[in-house]
Design a protein around this motif. Structure first.
Motif, mmCIF file in Angstrom:
data_model
loop_
_atom_site.group_PDB
_atom_site.id
_atom_site.type_symbol
_atom_site.label_atom_id
_atom_site.label_comp_id
_atom_site.label_asym_id
_atom_site.label_seq_id
_atom_site.Cartn_x
_atom_site.Cartn_y
_atom_site.Cartn_z
ATOM 1 N N GLU A 645 0.820 -1.092 -0.042
ATOM 2 C CA GLU A 645 -0.102 -0.014 -0.139
ATOM 3 C C GLU A 645 0.846 1.202 -0.033
ATOM 4 O OE1 GLU A 645 -3.398 2.726 0.360
ATOM 5 O OE2 GLU A 645 -3.239 0.502 -0.061
ATOM 6 N N ASN A 646 1.875 1.233 0.580
ATOM 7 C CA ASN A 646 2.709 2.491 1.062
ATOM 8 C C ASN A 646 4.155 2.660 0.405
ATOM 9 O OD1 ASN A 646 1.276 3.843 3.244
ATOM 10 N ND2 ASN A 646 1.189 1.915 3.970
ATOM 11 N N ASN A 647 4.171 1.734 -0.852
ATOM 12 C CA ASN A 647 5.390 1.745 -1.695
ATOM 13 C C ASN A 647 6.762 1.690 -0.773
ATOM 14 O OD1 ASN A 647 3.594 2.470 -3.735
ATOM 15 N ND2 ASN A 647 3.854 4.640 -3.493
ATOM 16 N N ILE A 648 6.719 0.762 -0.055
ATOM 17 C CA ILE A 648 7.856 0.536 0.922
ATOM 18 C C ILE A 648 8.968 -0.385 0.266
ATOM 19 C CG2 ILE A 648 8.800 -0.336 3.012
ATOM 20 C CD1 ILE A 648 5.933 0.136 4.338
ATOM 21 N N PRO A 649 10.151 0.117 -0.201
ATOM 22 C CA PRO A 649 11.034 -0.555 -0.846
ATOM 23 C C PRO A 649 11.677 -1.666 0.135
ATOM 24 C CG PRO A 649 12.229 1.178 0.332
ATOM 25 C CD PRO A 649 10.758 1.552 0.462
ATOM 26 N N ASN A 733 15.807 5.921 5.222
ATOM 27 C CA ASN A 733 16.324 5.444 3.922
ATOM 28 C C ASN A 733 17.702 5.967 3.980
ATOM 29 O OD1 ASN A 733 15.441 4.357 1.676
ATOM 30 N ND2 ASN A 733 13.681 5.754 1.391
ATOM 31 N N PHE A 734 18.593 4.994 4.205
ATOM 32 C CA PHE A 734 20.035 4.990 4.238
ATOM 33 C C PHE A 734 20.403 5.274 2.520
ATOM 34 C CE2 PHE A 734 20.076 3.693 8.460
ATOM 35 C CZ PHE A 734 20.957 4.646 9.162
ATOM 36 N N GLU A 751 -1.306 7.366 -4.964
ATOM 37 C CA GLU A 751 -1.801 8.112 -3.841
ATOM 38 C C GLU A 751 -0.842 8.311 -2.499
ATOM 39 O OE1 GLU A 751 -5.442 6.016 -2.528
ATOM 40 O OE2 GLU A 751 -6.388 7.519 -3.651
ATOM 41 N N VAL A 752 0.624 7.490 -2.662
ATOM 42 C CA VAL A 752 1.478 7.746 -1.924
ATOM 43 C C VAL A 752 2.610 8.195 -2.073
ATOM 44 C CG1 VAL A 752 2.699 6.196 0.060
ATOM 45 C CG2 VAL A 752 0.318 5.518 -0.623
ATOM 46 N N THR A 753 3.287 9.132 -1.541
ATOM 47 C CA THR A 753 4.635 9.521 -2.213
ATOM 48 C C THR A 753 5.784 8.566 -1.985
ATOM 49 O OG1 THR A 753 3.995 11.954 -0.897
ATOM 50 C CG2 THR A 753 6.491 11.435 -1.392
ATOM 51 N N VAL A 754 6.494 8.456 -2.990
ATOM 52 C CA VAL A 754 7.772 7.703 -3.285
ATOM 53 C C VAL A 754 8.906 8.481 -2.575
ATOM 54 C CG1 VAL A 754 9.148 6.391 -4.712
ATOM 55 C CG2 VAL A 754 6.715 6.336 -5.336
ATOM 56 N N ARG A 755 9.382 7.852 -1.555
ATOM 57 C CA ARG A 755 10.484 8.574 -0.910
ATOM 58 C C ARG A 755 11.668 8.188 -1.435
ATOM 59 N NH1 ARG A 755 6.174 5.785 0.523
ATOM 60 N NH2 ARG A 755 7.822 4.393 1.590
ATOM 61 N N MET A 756 12.761 9.091 -1.520
ATOM 62 C CA MET A 756 14.122 9.158 -1.710
ATOM 63 C C MET A 756 14.956 9.120 -0.481
ATOM 64 S SD MET A 756 13.922 9.504 -5.083
ATOM 65 C CE MET A 756 15.424 9.577 -5.530
ATOM 66 N N ARG A 757 16.351 8.790 -0.662
ATOM 67 C CA ARG A 757 17.310 8.388 0.396
ATOM 68 C C ARG A 757 17.070 9.786 1.397
ATOM 69 N NH1 ARG A 757 23.405 8.125 -1.194
ATOM 70 N NH2 ARG A 757 23.463 7.621 0.860
ATOM 71 N N GLY A 758 17.362 9.361 2.545
ATOM 72 C CA GLY A 758 17.748 10.713 3.552
ATOM 73 C C GLY A 758 16.488 11.114 4.453
ATOM 74 N N VAL A 759 15.334 10.606 4.419
ATOM 75 C CA VAL A 759 14.167 10.822 4.784
ATOM 76 C C VAL A 759 13.773 9.689 5.969
ATOM 77 C CG1 VAL A 759 13.475 12.385 3.241
ATOM 78 C CG2 VAL A 759 12.769 10.131 3.269
ATOM 79 N N MET A 760 13.120 10.116 7.062
ATOM 80 C CA MET A 760 12.469 9.215 7.974
ATOM 81 C C MET A 760 11.269 8.667 7.589
ATOM 82 S SD MET A 760 13.497 7.442 10.685
ATOM 83 C CE MET A 760 14.828 8.454 11.263
ATOM 84 N N GLU A 761 10.985 7.375 7.670
ATOM 85 C CA GLU A 761 9.433 6.869 7.196
ATOM 86 C C GLU A 761 8.897 6.313 8.332
ATOM 87 O OE1 GLU A 761 9.900 4.326 3.829
ATOM 88 O OE2 GLU A 761 11.240 5.774 2.874
ATOM 89 N N LYS A 762 7.740 6.045 8.182
ATOM 90 C CA LYS A 762 6.704 5.198 9.549
ATOM 91 C C LYS A 762 5.520 5.026 9.079
ATOM 92 C CE LYS A 762 5.144 8.994 12.106
ATOM 93 N NZ LYS A 762 3.828 8.528 11.965
ATOM 94 N N CYS A 763 4.639 4.377 9.946
ATOM 95 C CA CYS A 763 3.229 4.007 9.779
ATOM 96 C C CYS A 763 2.610 5.373 9.783
ATOM 97 C CB CYS A 763 2.794 3.187 10.620
ATOM 98 S SG CYS A 763 0.976 3.166 10.956
ATOM 99 N N THR A 764 1.565 5.676 8.803
ATOM 100 C CA THR A 764 0.908 6.879 8.737
ATOM 101 C C THR A 764 -0.571 6.519 9.089
ATOM 102 O OG1 THR A 764 0.324 6.660 6.600
ATOM 103 C CG2 THR A 764 2.420 7.884 7.062
ATOM 104 N N TYR A 765 -1.022 5.469 9.455
ATOM 105 C CA TYR A 765 -2.575 4.986 9.497
ATOM 106 C C TYR A 765 -2.973 4.936 8.399
ATOM 107 C CZ TYR A 765 -3.041 4.881 14.852
ATOM 108 O OH TYR A 765 -2.893 4.379 16.073
ATOM 109 N N CYS A 766 -2.301 4.774 7.348
ATOM 110 C CA CYS A 766 -2.812 5.134 5.715
ATOM 111 C C CYS A 766 -3.584 6.124 5.427
ATOM 112 C CB CYS A 766 -3.827 3.751 5.449
ATOM 113 S SG CYS A 766 -2.781 2.005 5.296
ATOM 114 N N VAL A 767 -2.844 7.318 5.943
ATOM 115 C CA VAL A 767 -3.707 8.740 5.928
ATOM 116 C C VAL A 767 -4.058 8.809 4.299
ATOM 117 C CG1 VAL A 767 -1.613 9.970 5.068
ATOM 118 C CG2 VAL A 767 -3.396 11.032 6.545
#
Length: 852
Positions: A645-649, A733-734, A751-767
């Protein structure tokens, strides 16, 4: 090198061709497909649509609803109308969408390994068939034969070629007569090495039934040879090898008698696993009859064909699916077959030995039909035209029968008497479940137990090897060991001491003249004198993800699920495992809490509230979650659903070994007092969130509905928030793990942002799902209704262990869950006031049995 010069005309030609290819790769099937919900066929950009279909992963179908975004299948949900899923999904159903978009799928026919054309194959096949009078020497080998249309085609094939022989080989399809158990009616269950929650064809249905029975405090006994989800949930669990289990049944000691009395008193049922002998199954059938257990025997979903051992005098062999050159118990000498063809998703070990390899269509690309374990039929409808021009099994058999029909026409012909559109919308063909049948039993003497018993099991993630090239599943921690990217020879501490080995050491396992070298993983809950060998690894032609991972246990598999009399010895060398959990003790902390049934009334969770500030007035919505540990079986469906759902690599084995896995929800496992506890841990969305105080750029903040949100554009990667999080649910995201292959990009949830390296990620309650629900509610001029927003983890859970909703709605399910006497907060003593809370697991032990 000088730059390549290109004219404006050629540039426009190439650009137009690229655009056409891009459009064609996500085109719809030629035939009309019908969405699950009643809504117009017109596409609305940004509005996902769901289509009902079904797929078989462990021998029978589970119903799926596949989400399509502008023609791209991106996510899978369970079909609540289908008996094989009841709205839940397995980890394999979730991961099937990544399999669809895998760029390493076969993309063109090959003859002797060289590129060829489909036309050349059809011409050669026609020539070969013309030289086989009445089909003499023609053999067909099937992997999955649960399709009514396929069975109808086989009858047509036999009419045209009466002497052709049809074989079936599925490395996971072994067992006695299929039985349907009404587990939700049972007050006590005895599982004899039965993996009914792990890899049973009816696993999602049984999980839901068991959840309902568990809510009524059904008592579960598990006697098992290998760790399983069933044993982890048991109130009483006993580790024994398969021969020891059968000896225990025959001995009928005091413990056995106490369990049998409990089963009689509480409308009990006994479930025997496939590894037990026919004699043991006969005994269990008789005991269930005496108990009056709710058991119904049915025909198998797939009929029985000739076994793979009977492949003799073959002049032409067509292999439809599967990978028998890798997983079959016989050495297929395909080089001696004058003409052979293999239809498969990947150019694998079997394809390399055949004359022809044909790329197969994925189940989301072709028309078909299939049956659930109880016989209920479903139409398999495609969501997308074949990405690589593959061939479906029906199209291949159509060439053999001379019909020349499309898969759509063949399936429509099979079901010409039904309401076609209604069947497509519902995902189920009503009235097609099997009628009960009689049972046939035979007294077969159990085999003699010899030292070093080998127990074969399907790997929880890759199964028999089918999903070896699926990175989501490779990186998904196994419930029993938390291993990723690997398999291991599992054995008990006592067995390890006898062999002089510890976790990571190598052993040589020999049986019937064959040997395998495997790394050891020592497990406290394992049976002594027995070694569990997960299948599906040691692949050589799986793809870049699955090649050379783990060891291949198939050479030792001379009987379906267990063999005795193996020779085991330590050999030099060490193996490094990648695991997401290094410690399995709670060390006296009340993390995954458990309460005896008779002490529920006295269970009091600590709920400190020492804030000097008044509670924040949330006037709109106040989102929260509750997780019932009494229901959670640790299957990991929530973890992989969140990933999809959240495009987690996926990050790979090396990064997992460095502690850099990216899953937003983990399932912790604890072994305490000879019992296993599972605890899913997403972001707690704390009211007093420690992460927010330390972020120098305010990337971690509260929103107006109480969510702890992460603003990616602000995050500069200091990782202070992760250091300050007592639950350790934040992921950094190292590296840039975002896939750059175009087909994998097509799988992403838009519907979900694809994150690049250098940012912190976590559960969003599927916002993103909350926002979608808010938009629909505002269009109707109302509030979001309870149950209207369902998070990805909640939707996938087969046990319905996760509840999500609005705390400002006093009648919401989440409020009801938090009013339970079993409710507690994780690490409540820190006064973080988390929005995610838990219900303690209830232990219902038999007072007659003292396990020490």
């Amino acid at each position: 090198m000088s730059p390549i010069k290109i004219s404006r005309r050629n540039f426009l030609k190439l650009g137009a061709a690229a655009a056409a290819l891009a459009t064609g790769s996500c085109s719809r099937p030629r035939e009309p497909i019908v969405p699950y919900a009643q809504q117009p066929e017109a596409e609305l950009p940004g509005i996902p649509r769901f289509f009902a279909t079904a797929a078989s992963f462990v021998g029978a179908a589970e119903g799926l609803l596949v989400e399509s975004n502008t023609g791209r299948p991106t996510k899978v949900e369970g079909n609540p109308a289908h008996p094989g899923s009841l709205g839940a999904t397995s980890i394999h159903g979730q991961a099937s969408v990544l399999e669809l978009w895998d760029p390493e799928r076969s993309q063109a026919p090959r003859r002797h390994g060289e590129p060829a054309t489909r036309g050349a194959f059809e011409a050669e096949l026609a020539n070969v068939l013309s030289k086989l009078p009445r089909g003499e020497g023609l053999h067909l080998l099937l992997r999955d034969a649960t399709s009514p249309t396929l069975l109808r085609q086989i009858e047509a094939l036999r009419s045209r070629f009466p002497r052709c022989v049809v074989h079936a080989w599925d490395p996971l399809a072994f067992g006695m007569q299929p039985a349907l158990y009404r587990l939700e009616e049972a007050g006590a269950i005895l599982s004899l090495d039965s993996r009914f929650l792990d890899d049973h064809p009816y696993r999602l249905n049984y999980a839901r039934q068991y959840a309902n029975a568990r809510a009524r405090h059904c008592r579960l006994y598990a006697v098992e040879s290998a760790p399983s989800l069933v044993g982890a949930m048991a109130d009483h669990r006993y580790a024994m090898s398969v021969p020891a289990i059968e000896a225990w049944l025959a001995a009928q000691d005091a413990r056995y008698q106490a369990i049998l009395r409990d089963l009689r008193a509480h409308h009990g049922v006994i479930i025997a696993g496939d590894a037990l002998s026919p004699a043991a199954h006969t005994l269990v059938q008789r005991l269930n009859q005496e108990l009056g257990a709710s058991v119904t025997y049915i025909p198998p979903a797939a009929p029985r064909f000739s076994p793979i051992h009977d492949l003799h005098d073959v002049k032409a062999l067509l292999i439809v699916g599967g990978n028998p050159a890798y997983d079959a118990p016989v050495d297929l000498d395909l080089g001696a077959v004058p003409f052979s063809a293999h239809l498969s998703l990947y150019n694998d070990e079997t394809s390399a030995r055949c004359t022809w390899h044909l790329p197969a269509t994925h189940f989301m690309e072709h028309w078909s039909d299939t049956r659930a374990f109880d016989g209920t039929a479903s139409i398999v409808q495609p969501l997308i035209a074949p990405l690589y021009g593959g061939m479906s099994p029906h199209e291949l058999l159509s060439l053999l029968t001379g019909e020349g029909k499309s898969g759509y026409d063949l399936v429509r012909e099979t079901w010409r008497k039904i309401d076609w559109e209604a069947a497509l919308r519902k995902g189920v063909i009503d009235g097609t479940a099997f009628a009960p049948t009689t049972i046939s039993t035979s007294e077969v003497k159990a085999g003699k137990a010899e030292r070093w018993h080998l127990r074969f099991v399907a790997d929880q993630s890759v199964l028999d090897g089918r999903f070896a090239n699926n990175a989501w599943l490779q990186e998904l921690p196994r419930s029993d060991s938390k291993l990723t990217w690997d398999n291991a020879a599992l054995l008990s501490p006592a067995s390890a001491r006898e062999l002089g080995v510890e976790t990571g050491d190598l052993v040589d396992i020999s049986h019937s003249g064959r040997s395998v070298s495997a790394p050891v993983w020592v497990m406290a809950a394992h049976a002594d004198g027995s070694i569990t060998l997960p299948l599906g690894y040691g692949r050589s032609r799986a793809g870049s993800v699955g090649n050379r991972a783990g060891f291949n246990a198939y050479p030792l598999r001379t009987s379906p699920w267990n063999v005795s009399g193996a020779t085991v010895a330590k050999v030099p060398g060490r193996h490094e495992f990648a695991t997401t959990q290094q410690h399995f003790r709670m060390e006296g902390r009340a993390l995954a809490r458990e309460v005896p049934l008779l002490e529920i009334a006295t269970f009091a969770a600590e709920k400190p509230d020492t804030s000097l500030y008044a509670a924040w007035p949330y006037e709109g919505y106040r989102w929260a979650m509750s997780i019932d540990l009494n229901a959670c079986i640790g299957c990991n469906a929530c973890t992989i659903a969140c990933q999809a759902e959240n495009n987690i690599p996926s990050v790979g084995k090396d990064q997992v070994m460095a502690g850099r896995e990216m899953h937003w929800i983990r399932v912790d496992r604890y072994d305490e007092k000879n019992r296993t506890h599972f605890q899913p841990v997403p972001c707690m969305h704390c009211e007093n969130a420690p992460c927010e105080y330390v972020c120098p750029v305010e990337a971690s903040v509260h929103d107006s509905e109480g969510l702890n949100v992460q603003v990616y554009n602000r995050c500069v990667g200091t990782r202070f928030c992760s250091q300050n999080c007592p639950y350790k649910v934040r992921r950094f995201n190292f590296f840039d793990h975002t896939p750059h292959d175009e087909s994998l990009k097509a799988q992403m949830n838009p519907e979900v942002t694809v994150r690049m390296r250098g940012v912190m990620e976590k559960c969003t309650y599927c916002v993103q799902r909350i926002s979608r629900g808010r938009i629909e509610a505002e269009k109707a001029g109302r509030r979001i209704q309870d149950g209207e927003v369902v998070t990805a983890c909640q939707a996938a859970c087969p046990m319905q262990a996760i509840v999500f909703g609005d705390l400002n709605d006093e009648q919401s399910q989440v409020n009801s869950a938090k009013r339970s006497p079993l409710h507690y907060d994780l690490l409540a003593e820190l006064n973080t006031r988390p929005r995610t809370s838990y219900a303690a697991r209830v232990l219902n032990r038999n007072p007659e049995i003292d396990d020490g």
